[in-house]
Design an enzyme around this catalytic site. Structure first.
Site, short mmCIF file in Angstrom:
data_model
loop_
_atom_site.label_atom_id
_atom_site.label_comp_id
_atom_site.label_asym_id
_atom_site.label_seq_id
_atom_site.Cartn_x
_atom_site.Cartn_y
_atom_site.Cartn_z
N ASN A 9 -54.57 88.92 -28.40
CA ASN A 9 -53.77 88.67 -27.20
C ASN A 9 -54.24 89.65 -26.12
OD1 ASN A 9 -51.82 88.37 -25.24
ND2 ASN A 9 -50.16 89.26 -26.45
N TRP A 10 -54.95 89.12 -25.15
CA TRP A 10 -55.54 90.02 -24.13
C TRP A 10 -54.51 90.45 -23.08
CZ3 TRP A 10 -61.10 87.87 -22.69
CH2 TRP A 10 -61.88 87.87 -23.86
N LYS A 11 -53.36 89.82 -23.08
CA LYS A 11 -52.31 90.14 -22.10
C LYS A 11 -52.90 90.09 -20.67
CE LYS A 11 -50.13 92.92 -25.61
NZ LYS A 11 -49.10 93.89 -25.93
N HIS A 96 -43.48 85.82 -27.00
CA HIS A 96 -43.92 87.22 -27.14
C HIS A 96 -42.83 88.15 -26.63
CE1 HIS A 96 -46.16 90.93 -26.59
NE2 HIS A 96 -47.02 90.44 -27.47
N GLU A 98 -42.89 90.66 -24.83
CA GLU A 98 -42.99 91.02 -23.41
C GLU A 98 -42.46 89.89 -22.52
OE1 GLU A 98 -47.11 92.12 -23.64
OE2 GLU A 98 -46.52 93.85 -24.86
N GLU A 168 -43.62 90.50 -35.05
CA GLU A 168 -44.04 91.63 -34.24
C GLU A 168 -42.84 92.54 -33.95
OE1 GLU A 168 -47.90 90.62 -32.04
OE2 GLU A 168 -46.27 90.13 -30.71
N GLY A 174 -47.90 98.15 -28.95
CA GLY A 174 -48.51 99.01 -27.94
C GLY A 174 -48.05 100.45 -28.01
N SER A 214 -49.66 97.25 -33.11
CA SER A 214 -50.60 98.36 -33.29
C SER A 214 -51.50 98.21 -34.52
CB SER A 214 -49.84 99.69 -33.31
OG SER A 214 -49.17 99.89 -32.08
N GLY A 235 -53.13 93.16 -30.01
CA GLY A 235 -53.11 93.40 -28.56
C GLY A 235 -54.24 94.33 -28.15
N GLY A 236 -53.92 95.61 -28.03
CA GLY A 236 -54.88 96.60 -27.52
C GLY A 236 -56.25 96.55 -28.18
C1 PEP Z 1 -49.12 92.23 -29.12
O1 PEP Z 1 -48.90 92.40 -27.94
O2 PEP Z 1 -48.97 91.09 -29.60
C2 PEP Z 1 -49.54 93.37 -29.91
C3 PEP Z 1 -49.45 93.28 -31.20
O3 PEP Z 1 -49.98 94.47 -29.22
P1 PEP Z 1 -50.61 95.81 -29.85
O4 PEP Z 1 -51.60 95.39 -30.92
O5 PEP Z 1 -51.30 96.49 -28.72
O6 PEP Z 1 -49.48 96.59 -30.42
#
Ligand code: PEP
Length: 252
Positions: A9-11, A96, A98, A168, A174, A214, A235-236
């Site tokens: 997920n590049w957000k 999600h 966010e 999640e 994050g 994470s 994500g990251g």
């Molecule tokens: C996400 O936003 O779906 C996610 C899991 O982010 P991160 O891996 O950065 O925690």
């Protein structure tokens, strides 16, 4: 049989040239390496068509980060399932945390989006998970149960089989905090048995349940090794080919 999936997920990250570079890096990686899971990428909407064109050759799935429950009309800023189909996207992340936090997304709303996705042949990746206060209060199972029930239990058995779930925990997204493999397994197993209670074991066993929060190269293997964890929503670490490819290799 359910699939193992690593989805990025590049957000709201990467300019057009940066996104293009990362797509070509991933394409090259997939071309030259043995990969034992499905790979999916959810770039910003603006780059979906580019992603489709780049990734077609290597069967990397292309997902949106959100979609509308409506089919068309006066919904400024939104994209519909039909639009996603018209650029040959494979599906969309839905719900999600966010989107829930900043855009008022609810489980009821997610239910409508999931149905719209499935009606159009798209794969929904439905995100759920508790926040820190709920985890501290020991309410995580209840929270996830309600989220699962509200968003998914209006579906038929054939429909729910096509949904991918991403557990999640909000406190792990994050933040650098990760659920332990045991915490992830507890919830994944709980979600699967809750679904089995309504739809039966055969249906529940078909559903890929990803962990997100994470995931990094150094913890992916241990988390993915849990029997009810079928991969990750990343994500990251999806923004860097070295990290993302190492996470993919957790299945090797
Ligand atoms: C996400 O936003 O779906 C996610 C899991 O982010 P991160 O891996 O950065 O925690």
């Amino acid at each position: 049989m359910r699939k193992n999936i690593v989805a990025g997920n590049w957000k709201m990250n990467k300019t057009f040239p940066e996104a293009q570079e990362l797509m070509f890096q991933l394409l090259e990686y997939k071309k030259h390496n043995t990969v034992n899971c499905e790979i999916a990428v959810a770039p910003p909407t603006l780059y979906l068509l580019m992603a489709r064109n780049v990734f077609d050759a290597e069967d990397i799935k292309v997902m949106a980060q959100d979609m509308s429950a409506h089919s068309s009309g006066a919904y400024t800023g939104e994209i519909s399932a039909e639009m996603l189909l018209s650029v040959h996207a494979d599906g969309s992340i839905i719900g999600h945390s966010e989107r829930r936090l900043y855009h008022g997304e609810t489980d009821e709303n997610c239910a409508l989006k999931i149905k719209a996705a499935l009606d159009n042949g798209l794969t929904p990746i439905y995100c759920n998970g508790e926040n820190l206060d709920q985890r501290k209060a020991g309410q995580h199972l209840e929270v996830v149960k309600l989220q699962t029930e509200t968003a998914l239990f209006g579906l038929t058995a054939d429909e729910i089989k096509k949904v991918v779930i991403a557990y999640e925990p909000v406190w792990a997204i994050g933040t650098g905090e990760t659920a332990t493999p045991e915490q992830a397994q507890e919830i994944h197993k709980f979600i699967r048995s809750f679904i089995a209670g309504k739809y039966g074991d055969e249906v529940a066993d078909e559903i890929s349940i990803l962990y997100g929060g994470s995931v990094k190269p150094d913890n992916a293997k241990e988390i993915f090794a849990q029997p009810d964890v079928d991969g990750g929503l990343i994500g990251g670490a999806a923004l860097d080919i070295a990290d993302f490819s190492k996470i993919i290799e957790a299945f090797n």
